[in-house]
Design a protein around this motif. Structure first.
Motif, PDB file in Angstrom:
ATOM      1  N   PHE A 163      -4.879   3.691  -2.386  1.00  0.00           N
ATOM      2  CA  PHE A 163      -3.653   4.369  -1.978  1.00  0.00           C
ATOM      3  C   PHE A 163      -3.913   5.121  -0.674  1.00  0.00           C
ATOM      4  O   PHE A 163      -4.308   6.282  -0.679  1.00  0.00           O
ATOM      5  CB  PHE A 163      -3.190   5.335  -3.065  1.00  0.00           C
ATOM      6  CG  PHE A 163      -2.730   4.632  -4.307  1.00  0.00           C
ATOM      7  CD1 PHE A 163      -1.527   3.936  -4.327  1.00  0.00           C
ATOM      8  CD2 PHE A 163      -3.500   4.639  -5.452  1.00  0.00           C
ATOM      9  CE1 PHE A 163      -1.095   3.277  -5.470  1.00  0.00           C
ATOM     10  CE2 PHE A 163      -3.087   3.984  -6.603  1.00  0.00           C
ATOM     11  CZ  PHE A 163      -1.881   3.300  -6.602  1.00  0.00           C
ATOM     12  N   ASN A 164      -3.750   4.417   0.458  1.00  0.00           N
ATOM     13  CA  ASN A 164      -3.831   5.044   1.767  1.00  0.00           C
ATOM     14  C   ASN A 164      -2.858   4.313   2.691  1.00  0.00           C
ATOM     15  O   ASN A 164      -2.326   3.257   2.322  1.00  0.00           O
ATOM     16  CB  ASN A 164      -5.277   5.015   2.314  1.00  0.00           C
ATOM     17  CG  ASN A 164      -5.784   3.602   2.520  1.00  0.00           C
ATOM     18  OD1 ASN A 164      -5.053   2.736   3.004  1.00  0.00           O
ATOM     19  ND2 ASN A 164      -7.015   3.350   2.146  1.00  0.00           N
TER      20      ASN A 164
ATOM     21  N   SER B  43      -3.755   0.525   3.681  1.00  0.00           N
ATOM     22  CA  SER B  43      -3.627  -0.426   2.567  1.00  0.00           C
ATOM     23  C   SER B  43      -2.163  -0.654   2.190  1.00  0.00           C
ATOM     24  O   SER B  43      -1.744  -1.795   1.964  1.00  0.00           O
ATOM     25  CB  SER B  43      -4.364   0.094   1.332  1.00  0.00           C
ATOM     26  OG  SER B  43      -5.724   0.257   1.598  1.00  0.00           O
ATOM     27  N   VAL B  44      -1.393   0.432   2.105  1.00  0.00           N
ATOM     28  CA  VAL B  44       0.015   0.298   1.711  1.00  0.00           C
ATOM     29  C   VAL B  44       0.783  -0.489   2.781  1.00  0.00           C
ATOM     30  O   VAL B  44       1.597  -1.371   2.465  1.00  0.00           O
ATOM     31  CB  VAL B  44       0.656   1.685   1.463  1.00  0.00           C
ATOM     32  CG1 VAL B  44       2.155   1.568   1.238  1.00  0.00           C
ATOM     33  CG2 VAL B  44       0.001   2.358   0.257  1.00  0.00           C
ATOM     34  N   ALA B  45       0.476  -0.217   4.054  1.00  0.00           N
ATOM     35  CA  ALA B  45       1.148  -0.940   5.144  1.00  0.00           C
ATOM     36  C   ALA B  45       0.829  -2.431   5.061  1.00  0.00           C
ATOM     37  O   ALA B  45       1.726  -3.283   5.174  1.00  0.00           O
ATOM     38  CB  ALA B  45       0.710  -0.375   6.491  1.00  0.00           C
ATOM     39  N   TYR B  46      -0.442  -2.766   4.832  1.00  0.00           N
ATOM     40  CA  TYR B  46      -0.817  -4.184   4.726  1.00  0.00           C
ATOM     41  C   TYR B  46      -0.199  -4.840   3.495  1.00  0.00           C
ATOM     42  O   TYR B  46       0.224  -5.990   3.539  1.00  0.00           O
ATOM     43  CB  TYR B  46      -2.339  -4.358   4.728  1.00  0.00           C
ATOM     44  CG  TYR B  46      -2.866  -4.574   6.128  1.00  0.00           C
ATOM     45  CD1 TYR B  46      -2.653  -5.795   6.792  1.00  0.00           C
ATOM     46  CD2 TYR B  46      -3.525  -3.569   6.815  1.00  0.00           C
ATOM     47  CE1 TYR B  46      -3.104  -5.993   8.084  1.00  0.00           C
ATOM     48  CE2 TYR B  46      -3.986  -3.754   8.108  1.00  0.00           C
ATOM     49  CZ  TYR B  46      -3.776  -4.967   8.740  1.00  0.00           C
ATOM     50  OH  TYR B  46      -4.206  -5.171  10.025  1.00  0.00           O
TER      51      TYR B  46
ATOM     52  N   GLY C 102      -8.482  -2.717   3.617  1.00  0.00           N
ATOM     53  CA  GLY C 102      -7.421  -1.712   3.645  1.00  0.00           C
ATOM     54  C   GLY C 102      -7.894  -0.334   4.094  1.00  0.00           C
ATOM     55  O   GLY C 102      -7.149   0.642   3.985  1.00  0.00           O
ATOM     56  N   PHE C 103      -9.107  -0.219   4.576  1.00  0.00           N
ATOM     57  CA  PHE C 103      -9.590   1.048   5.129  1.00  0.00           C
ATOM     58  C   PHE C 103      -9.703   0.929   6.649  1.00  0.00           C
ATOM     59  O   PHE C 103      -9.162   1.748   7.384  1.00  0.00           O
ATOM     60  CB  PHE C 103     -10.940   1.434   4.504  1.00  0.00           C
ATOM     61  CG  PHE C 103     -10.842   1.646   3.022  1.00  0.00           C
ATOM     62  CD1 PHE C 103     -10.442   2.872   2.509  1.00  0.00           C
ATOM     63  CD2 PHE C 103     -11.085   0.602   2.136  1.00  0.00           C
ATOM     64  CE1 PHE C 103     -10.319   3.069   1.133  1.00  0.00           C
ATOM     65  CE2 PHE C 103     -10.958   0.785   0.766  1.00  0.00           C
ATOM     66  CZ  PHE C 103     -10.577   2.012   0.265  1.00  0.00           C
ATOM     67  N   SER C 104     -10.402  -0.134   7.112  1.00  0.00           N
ATOM     68  CA  SER C 104     -10.581  -0.307   8.560  1.00  0.00           C
ATOM     69  C   SER C 104      -9.428  -1.091   9.169  1.00  0.00           C
ATOM     70  O   SER C 104      -9.200  -1.036  10.382  1.00  0.00           O
ATOM     71  CB  SER C 104     -11.883  -1.067   8.826  1.00  0.00           C
ATOM     72  OG  SER C 104     -11.770  -2.395   8.324  1.00  0.00           O
ATOM     73  N   GLY C 105      -8.685  -1.841   8.344  1.00  0.00           N
ATOM     74  CA  GLY C 105      -7.606  -2.676   8.867  1.00  0.00           C
ATOM     75  C   GLY C 105      -8.110  -4.011   9.409  1.00  0.00           C
ATOM     76  O   GLY C 105      -7.339  -4.779   9.979  1.00  0.00           O
TER      77      GLY C 105
ATOM     78  N   CYS D 233      -2.045  11.062  -2.962  1.00  0.00           N
ATOM     79  CA  CYS D 233      -3.125  10.097  -3.193  1.00  0.00           C
ATOM     80  C   CYS D 233      -4.462  10.801  -3.378  1.00  0.00           C
ATOM     81  O   CYS D 233      -4.945  11.472  -2.469  1.00  0.00           O
ATOM     82  CB  CYS D 233      -3.228   9.148  -2.002  1.00  0.00           C
ATOM     83  SG  CYS D 233      -1.634   8.441  -1.545  1.00  0.00           S
ATOM     84  N   PRO D 234      -5.073  10.667  -4.549  1.00  0.00           N
ATOM     85  CA  PRO D 234      -6.359  11.331  -4.794  1.00  0.00           C
ATOM     86  C   PRO D 234      -7.521  10.541  -4.198  1.00  0.00           C
ATOM     87  O   PRO D 234      -7.457   9.319  -4.106  1.00  0.00           O
ATOM     88  CB  PRO D 234      -6.468  11.332  -6.317  1.00  0.00           C
ATOM     89  CG  PRO D 234      -5.662  10.167  -6.769  1.00  0.00           C
ATOM     90  CD  PRO D 234      -4.615   9.897  -5.718  1.00  0.00           C
TER      91      PRO D 234
END
Lengths: 447, 103
Positions: free
Chosen positions: A62-63, A66-69, A106-109, A195-196
């Motif tokens: 949940f960041n 990631s959500v955008a992708y 989903g962290f680095s894109g 988001c935790p």
């Protein structure tokens, strides 16, 4: 070509551009910023050559990235399998089952090509209707994960009906059906999702206080842990309006303790599985485990004490297992239920699966690892009810000789399993014997 | 056979050592009798707590022959958690063993 199955979410976001979408310790992303990120993700995907109908693994959480992708991939018409950090050790196995052509970080894109072909007969069904797909992995018998393929169009359809706007904590996992449901419910109502970065009782309570969280979707074992640690007494949790729980059996005494500790929050049981999605349901009241989940006969029925469910949000099928549906389209849940009027109550699973705090443990997988250890001839793994986790894992182990002290043998076993099995699968209770573990009819003794 | 506090403390300390044997260096559980075992500031998660409690039951059984249960609804609904430290758990074990013998 864009299938645009998430377009309805994007137009909602455009009307709420200034509202907070995702909040974490690292900062806040507004719906306007999220829309920009989605556009950028779409652009990056098309530049990389990712196409509709291809299978893509999204390793994320949940960041914002990631959500955008996730939304960009769904809108592009790909078949997405989300994988959360807690499942990263299985990411390659999942990539094989889903035959993924691409892996998105989903962290680095970053996007990388995977040497697989996106081939599966079920994928062809989605391609025929230009539909995007979502794959949710769940533990299968013998510990091999099963990939449940869903039509994104079907899974997202229920979110077109407006719901309520609540600040919600993303406690459940990014790659679980209930975590996906939490995310989509929030996005479809332009709510704020908190988001935790970790899920300890203290950090969750701190997030609730800091961000005035109104809805906490969680699991019985977490609620128990929170009460035991006393963390809830050190923070102001008065913003909480609804606590939902699912994923495992809720013991009645725990439900009553939670209700006593947080009298202002409504406690609501949820029901869903990787195969049929998260269902809309209604608890009788905060201290009741009785539940309504639609219309008896039409949406569900009980056959031999086991619940069967028919729903539009059901998966197309497993990628790597036989169909669990009856001929007339009901999903056999394997959950044993009691019936009272139009309500049901869960009694447990009708199989060997041990549910340790919401995580599934298959005895066969643990037994196989135990038998690999030196000095061990055989092992029988079983579940036993446990007031903290719902169930605990026990093992009866046949050792070569009993010259070594029980404590030293147990240390040998724990060291041997560490790193090979996830911590919740390692037997908590270990009984040692030099007797054989099979009955005279060659059936394994699991108790 | 009854259970005394020293035996219970020794058994639970050994149980923590047994669990620590399978844990990475940065996940080690503190073995001081009065250190926080499970509480707001402890690193132990629910699976970790259950591991310690069930290993403690086994070690107490090994040391004293007492077959006692340390995880129960009664234990969890106490105002002061018996899982807050090794000493609190040992005291709870002694009390539980006594109650069991009285029945």
């Amino acid at each position: 070509m864009s299938t645009g199955c998430a377009d309805f979410l994007l137009s909602q976001m455009a009307g709420n551009a200034k509202k907070s979408a995702l909040v974490s310790n690292e900062g806040t992303t507004t719906y306007g910023e999220l829309l920009e990120q989605i556009a950028q993700a779409s652009e990056t995907l098309s530049q990389a050559g990712v196409m509709a109908g291809q299978s893509v693994q999204l390793r994320g959480d949940f960041n914002t990235v990631s959500v955008a992708y996730l939304l960009a991939l769904l809108n592009l018409g790909t078949i997405v399998s989300p994988v959360a950090p807690t499942s990263f050790e299985k990411a390659t196995e999942f990539a094989d089952v889903a035959d993924v052509s691409w892996i998105v970080d989903g962290f680095s894109g970053s996007i990388s090509k995977a040497s697989r072909d996106s081939k599966h007969p079920l994928y062809d069904r989605l391609r025929k209707t230009n539909d995007a797909g979502i794959i949710i992995f769940s533990s299968g018998t013998s510990g091999v994960s099963k990939g449940a393929l869903h039509s994104a169009e079907h899974l997202l359809s229920k979110f077109k009906t407006p719901g309520k706007d609540f600040v919600t904590l993303a406690f459940l996992l990014f790659d679980h059906i209930a975590g996906f449901d939490t995310l989509m419910y929030c996005l479809s109502n332009c709510s704020t999702l908190v988001c935790p970065t970790e899920r300890s009782a203290v950090s969750i309570c701190e997030l609730i206080q800091t961000h005035n969280v109104e809805v906490l979707p969680t699991a019985p074992s977490f609620l128990n842990l929170m009460l035991l640690s006393g963390a809830h007494e050190n923070f102001d949790l008065s913003s909480l309006k609804i606590i939902t729980y699912g994923a495992e059996m809720m013991p009645q005494p725990l439900l009553e303790r939670v209700a006593g500790a947080m009298p202002k929050a409504r406690l609501v049981q949820k029901y869903g599985t990787s195969e049929i999605g998260a269902l809309r349901s209604q608890s009788e009241n905060s201290t009741s485990r009785w539940l309504r989940i639609g219309k008896e006969g039409k949406d569900w029925r009980i056959v031999d004490g086991l619940l069967e469910i028919k729903t539009k949000t059901a998966m197309l099928g497993y990628l790597n297992a036989p169909s669990p549906f009856t001929k007339d389209g009901f999903y056999k849940t394997g959950d044993r239920v009691e019936l009272r009027g139009d309500m049901i109550r869960f009694e447990g699973r009708d199989s060997d699966i041990i549910n340790v705090g919401g995580q599934k443990v298959f005895p066969a997988e643990v037994e196989a690892e135990l038998r690999e250890l030196d000095g061990i001839l055989d092992a029988a793994v079983y579940g036993a009810p446990h007031p903290i986790l719902g169930a605990s894992v026990g093992a009866t182990i046949q050792v070569v000789d009993d010259a070594t002290s029980p404590a030293d043998l147990r240390i040998h076993i724990r060291k041997g399993l560490a790193g090979k099995l996830e911590p919740y699968k390692i037997p908590q209770k270990i009984k040692l014997t030099t007797d054989a573990l099979v009955t005279d009819r060659f059936k394994q003794k699991r108790q | 056979m009854s259970l005394d506090l020293d035996t219970a403390l020794k058994a639970i300390t050994n149980a923590v050592a047994e669990i620590n044997a399978g844990l990475a260096d940065d996940k080690q559980i503190s073995s001081g009798a009065d250190d926080v075992l499970f509480g707001a500031d402890s690193a132990l998660d629910s699976v970790g707590l259950v591991n310690v409690v069930m290993a403690a039951e086994q070690h107490i059984g090994d040391e004293s022959g007492e077959d006692i249960v340390l995880a129960s609804e009664a234990a969890m609904s106490r105002k002061r958690s018996p899982y807050r430290s090794i000493r609190a758990l040992a005291e709870f074990a002694v009390e539980t063993a006594k109650d069991g013998a009285a029945e």
